[in-house]
Design a protein around this motif. Sequence first.
Motif, mmCIF file in Angstrom:
data_model
loop_
_atom_site.group_PDB
_atom_site.id
_atom_site.type_symbol
_atom_site.label_atom_id
_atom_site.label_comp_id
_atom_site.label_asym_id
_atom_site.label_seq_id
_atom_site.Cartn_x
_atom_site.Cartn_y
_atom_site.Cartn_z
ATOM 1 N N ASP A 175 -7.334 -0.039 -3.441
ATOM 2 C CA ASP A 175 -7.724 -0.371 -4.820
ATOM 3 C C ASP A 175 -9.171 0.062 -5.089
ATOM 4 O O ASP A 175 -9.484 0.591 -6.164
ATOM 5 C CB ASP A 175 -7.568 -1.869 -5.074
ATOM 6 N N ILE A 225 2.568 0.234 0.452
ATOM 7 C CA ILE A 225 1.191 0.165 -0.045
ATOM 8 C C ILE A 225 0.915 1.330 -0.992
ATOM 9 O O ILE A 225 0.303 1.156 -2.058
ATOM 10 C CB ILE A 225 0.178 0.194 1.124
ATOM 11 N N ARG A 283 -4.580 -2.514 1.385
ATOM 12 C CA ARG A 283 -4.354 -2.558 -0.074
ATOM 13 C C ARG A 283 -5.665 -2.761 -0.830
ATOM 14 O O ARG A 283 -5.904 -2.127 -1.861
ATOM 15 C CB ARG A 283 -3.386 -3.699 -0.413
#
Length: 296
Positions: free
Chosen positions: A68, A145, A64
């Motif tokens: 990002d 995710i 994750r």
Amino acid sequence: MTGSEELAGRFEEHRGHLKAVAYRMLGSLAEAEDAVQEAWLRLSRSDADDIGNLGGWLTTVTGRVCLDLLRSRAARREEPMGDAFVPDMVLRPLAAVADPAEEVLQADSVGLALLVVLENLTPDERLTFVLHDMFAVPFDDIAPIVERSAAATRQLASRARRRVRGATPSNEPDLGRQKQVLDAFLAASRAGDFEALVAVLHPDVLLRADSGALVRGAAASKLVQGAKAVAEQALMFAPFTRSAELVLVNGSVGMINAQEGHVQSVMGVTIADGRITGMYILADPERLRRLEVPGA
């Protein structure tokens, strides 16, 4: 031992795996370290007693964090990475080839050519491909995710897989034969033998040199294709090869060039049928300073 010390110890058992995941996701060793550190911070703020599978939880969290970062890069249209982008390299001494203790690390290496191809995937494709195809994370765990169903996540991986297979060049697996080709390249460069250089290069060889955003002139970042054009580049920088040494670069034989204790460049290659098909040169001074150099 306190609870926090025990948790830190359990986390350290997974650090190597998490860094491997993050490096494949990001192509940057420094960013991979940052992602792993962020995973630790999130773990330290969580109720670890409620985590049944710590390794799986940490892999998911690291994924994750990396996703990002990749999405942020895309949103800013960041190009550290233009066409000449070369990922950070993992270096080991060539002597490690004969060291059984290094075999597991070598087997787990990821080639530079593959990392370059991964840069062309979308963030979601890259995460899905890395987690599922490289680390066998189930689609059911990846789906939340990327905020897709398991079926859609499977399709995402399939699309990424096709793109990767279609764009990743093959590489000679035998390290001994790799070394022979690199030795021939170095000998031709040092002798200034243009014809010998052309002979060791594939006719369609692609040279990718990443010198970073600040270097200008002849040493600036570039893409060069074709045996004669690449041989001309090699002769231009031939004086620097006199101090070059062979090392393992991401599990394959490559070359490091240092002058007066300072690394000037690192080169990885792909080889097929006894000739160099791809050259990946990292010459970005800022990134070279952060590399872990064997014997340094």
